[in-house]
Design a protein around this motif. Structure first.
Motif, PDB file in Angstrom:
ATOM      1  N   THR A   7      46.366 -11.414  50.432  1.00  0.00           N
ATOM      2  CA  THR A   7      45.590 -12.483  51.882  1.00  0.00           C
ATOM      3  C   THR A   7      45.606 -13.754  51.403  1.00  0.00           C
ATOM      4  O   THR A   7      44.459 -14.755  52.119  1.00  0.00           O
ATOM      5  N   ASN A   8      46.492 -14.277  50.802  1.00  0.00           N
ATOM      6  CA  ASN A   8      46.557 -15.469  50.441  1.00  0.00           C
ATOM      7  C   ASN A   8      45.556 -16.245  49.269  1.00  0.00           C
ATOM      8  O   ASN A   8      45.292 -17.573  49.498  1.00  0.00           O
ATOM      9  N   LEU A   9      44.840 -15.979  48.775  1.00  0.00           N
ATOM     10  CA  LEU A   9      43.897 -16.238  48.341  1.00  0.00           C
ATOM     11  C   LEU A   9      44.142 -15.805  46.561  1.00  0.00           C
ATOM     12  O   LEU A   9      45.225 -15.198  46.248  1.00  0.00           O
ATOM     13  N   TYR A  10      44.658 -17.308  45.537  1.00  0.00           N
ATOM     14  CA  TYR A  10      44.575 -17.634  45.020  1.00  0.00           C
ATOM     15  C   TYR A  10      44.108 -17.219  43.455  1.00  0.00           C
ATOM     16  O   TYR A  10      42.747 -17.255  43.517  1.00  0.00           O
ATOM     17  N   GLY A  31      40.160 -20.924  49.103  1.00  0.00           N
ATOM     18  CA  GLY A  31      41.522 -19.616  48.369  1.00  0.00           C
ATOM     19  C   GLY A  31      41.576 -20.044  47.435  1.00  0.00           C
ATOM     20  O   GLY A  31      42.017 -19.247  46.571  1.00  0.00           O
ATOM     21  N   VAL A  32      40.592 -20.553  46.252  1.00  0.00           N
ATOM     22  CA  VAL A  32      40.841 -20.283  44.603  1.00  0.00           C
ATOM     23  C   VAL A  32      40.159 -19.821  44.290  1.00  0.00           C
ATOM     24  O   VAL A  32      38.741 -20.505  44.118  1.00  0.00           O
ATOM     25  N   SER A  33      40.631 -18.169  43.508  1.00  0.00           N
ATOM     26  CA  SER A  33      38.600 -17.614  42.570  1.00  0.00           C
ATOM     27  C   SER A  33      39.566 -17.641  41.108  1.00  0.00           C
ATOM     28  O   SER A  33      40.712 -17.191  41.253  1.00  0.00           O
ATOM     29  N   ALA A  34      38.568 -17.797  40.506  1.00  0.00           N
ATOM     30  CA  ALA A  34      38.522 -17.956  38.347  1.00  0.00           C
ATOM     31  C   ALA A  34      38.024 -16.458  37.907  1.00  0.00           C
ATOM     32  O   ALA A  34      36.989 -16.369  38.885  1.00  0.00           O
ATOM     33  N   PHE A  35      38.553 -15.529  37.541  1.00  0.00           N
ATOM     34  CA  PHE A  35      38.033 -14.396  37.062  1.00  0.00           C
ATOM     35  C   PHE A  35      38.206 -14.310  35.123  1.00  0.00           C
ATOM     36  O   PHE A  35      39.423 -14.811  34.444  1.00  0.00           O
ATOM     37  N   ALA A  36      37.071 -14.173  34.639  1.00  0.00           N
ATOM     38  CA  ALA A  36      37.625 -13.984  32.973  1.00  0.00           C
ATOM     39  C   ALA A  36      37.840 -12.852  32.683  1.00  0.00           C
ATOM     40  O   ALA A  36      38.539 -12.154  33.604  1.00  0.00           O
ATOM     41  N   PHE A  37      38.265 -12.402  31.057  1.00  0.00           N
ATOM     42  CA  PHE A  37      39.103 -11.301  30.685  1.00  0.00           C
ATOM     43  C   PHE A  37      38.517  -9.974  31.843  1.00  0.00           C
ATOM     44  O   PHE A  37      37.027 -10.148  31.534  1.00  0.00           O
ATOM     45  N   SER A  38      39.866  -9.291  32.105  1.00  0.00           N
ATOM     46  CA  SER A  38      38.877  -8.256  32.807  1.00  0.00           C
ATOM     47  C   SER A  38      39.380  -6.595  32.517  1.00  0.00           C
ATOM     48  O   SER A  38      40.552  -6.723  31.992  1.00  0.00           O
ATOM     49  N   THR A  39      38.331  -5.796  31.589  1.00  0.00           N
ATOM     50  CA  THR A  39      38.709  -4.158  31.228  1.00  0.00           C
ATOM     51  C   THR A  39      39.161  -4.033  32.669  1.00  0.00           C
ATOM     52  O   THR A  39      39.951  -2.644  32.599  1.00  0.00           O
ATOM     53  N   TYR A  44      42.870  -5.927  39.859  1.00  0.00           N
ATOM     54  CA  TYR A  44      43.948  -7.450  40.551  1.00  0.00           C
ATOM     55  C   TYR A  44      45.457  -7.749  40.313  1.00  0.00           C
ATOM     56  O   TYR A  44      46.238  -7.881  40.872  1.00  0.00           O
ATOM     57  N   TYR A  45      46.049  -6.595  39.387  1.00  0.00           N
ATOM     58  CA  TYR A  45      47.184  -6.369  39.454  1.00  0.00           C
ATOM     59  C   TYR A  45      47.780  -5.362  40.573  1.00  0.00           C
ATOM     60  O   TYR A  45      48.196  -6.220  41.380  1.00  0.00           O
ATOM     61  N   LYS A  46      46.801  -4.621  41.666  1.00  0.00           N
ATOM     62  CA  LYS A  46      47.323  -3.677  42.530  1.00  0.00           C
ATOM     63  C   LYS A  46      47.322  -4.647  43.740  1.00  0.00           C
ATOM     64  O   LYS A  46      48.168  -4.715  44.499  1.00  0.00           O
ATOM     65  N   GLU A  47      46.073  -5.480  43.591  1.00  0.00           N
ATOM     66  CA  GLU A  47      46.156  -6.058  45.021  1.00  0.00           C
ATOM     67  C   GLU A  47      46.786  -8.206  45.091  1.00  0.00           C
ATOM     68  O   GLU A  47      46.877  -8.787  45.699  1.00  0.00           O
ATOM     69  N   CYS A  48      47.444  -8.320  44.084  1.00  0.00           N
ATOM     70  CA  CYS A  48      48.708  -9.155  44.106  1.00  0.00           C
ATOM     71  C   CYS A  48      50.002  -9.128  43.777  1.00  0.00           C
ATOM     72  O   CYS A  48      50.693  -8.063  44.784  1.00  0.00           O
ATOM     73  N   ASP A  49      50.454  -9.467  45.079  1.00  0.00           N
ATOM     74  CA  ASP A  49      52.461  -9.395  45.092  1.00  0.00           C
ATOM     75  C   ASP A  49      52.722 -10.782  44.352  1.00  0.00           C
ATOM     76  O   ASP A  49      54.037 -10.821  43.996  1.00  0.00           O
ATOM     77  N   LEU A  50      52.784 -11.765  43.679  1.00  0.00           N
ATOM     78  CA  LEU A  50      53.107 -12.482  43.373  1.00  0.00           C
ATOM     79  C   LEU A  50      51.800 -13.686  40.891  1.00  0.00           C
ATOM     80  O   LEU A  50      51.101 -13.677  41.750  1.00  0.00           O
ATOM     81  N   ILE A  51      52.688 -13.187  40.335  1.00  0.00           N
ATOM     82  CA  ILE A  51      52.275 -13.666  39.409  1.00  0.00           C
ATOM     83  C   ILE A  51      52.852 -14.710  38.512  1.00  0.00           C
ATOM     84  O   ILE A  51      54.060 -14.494  37.948  1.00  0.00           O
ATOM     85  N   PHE A  52      52.293 -15.840  38.055  1.00  0.00           N
ATOM     86  CA  PHE A  52      52.820 -16.938  36.794  1.00  0.00           C
ATOM     87  C   PHE A  52      52.229 -16.019  35.918  1.00  0.00           C
ATOM     88  O   PHE A  52      50.327 -16.533  35.756  1.00  0.00           O
ATOM     89  N   SER A  53      52.964 -16.208  34.540  1.00  0.00           N
ATOM     90  CA  SER A  53      52.239 -15.442  33.269  1.00  0.00           C
ATOM     91  C   SER A  53      53.057 -16.310  32.612  1.00  0.00           C
ATOM     92  O   SER A  53      53.986 -16.717  32.563  1.00  0.00           O
TER      93      SER A  53
END
Length: 150
Positions: A7-10, A31-39, A44-53
């Motif tokens: 959705t073009n949200l980072y 369009g940028v949102s942060a989240f801390a460690f998540s169980t 999040y993986y299911k929602e994204c198209d591209l990952i920088f890691s």
């Protein structure tokens, strides 16, 4: 780790210690949102198209399991240079894109996002190649995720 949603949200995952500070900075960017460690990282993986890691084997295995496109930025000073070796090996097999840490900046980040955003087929091919390699090699990660998700 940065996750780029369709959705073009980072979305940017931060450590717990730096979350409050970084969350305030990211809130000021459209369009940028942060989240801390998540169980529930699988959401999040299911929602994204591209990952920088970074290029640790655990992160790569998770990304492969969810069949996502990744740009690896290997940690320069990882033990024995293992992150660089992971990224280089997968890049040479057309499974990931890689940007050396010394070359990573706002311009290289922007260029890589735009390049991959324009080429859906390239994203799909990278993700499929990565998943195929890990399906051959990694029997543990799929079992663990199946236990956690189901």
């Amino acid at each position: 780790m940065s996750l780029i949603k369709n959705t073009n949200l980072y979305m940017v995952q931060t450590g717990d210690k730096s979350f409050d500070e970084l969350d305030q900075k990211y809130k000021s960017l459209h369009g940028v949102s942060a989240f801390a460690f998540s169980t529930n990282i699988q959401n999040y993986y299911k929602e994204c198209d591209l990952i920088f890691s970074r290029a640790g084997s655990g992160s790569i295995a998770e990304i492969a399991y969810f069949e996502k496109t990744v740009v690896l930025i290997p940690l320069t000073y990882s033990a024995g240079g293992h992150q660089f070796q992971n990224a280089l090996s997968l890049s040479s097999q057309n499974c990931v894109e890689m940007i050396a840490e010394k070359d990573f900046n706002s311009e290289s980040f922007k260029n890589k996002v735009l390049e991959l955003k324009k080429n859906r087929e390239r994203r799909k091919q990278l993700a499929q190649n990565l998943k195929n390699i890990y399906q051959k090699e990694d029997k543990i990660t799929p079992w663990i995720f199946n236990q956690l998700i189901n």
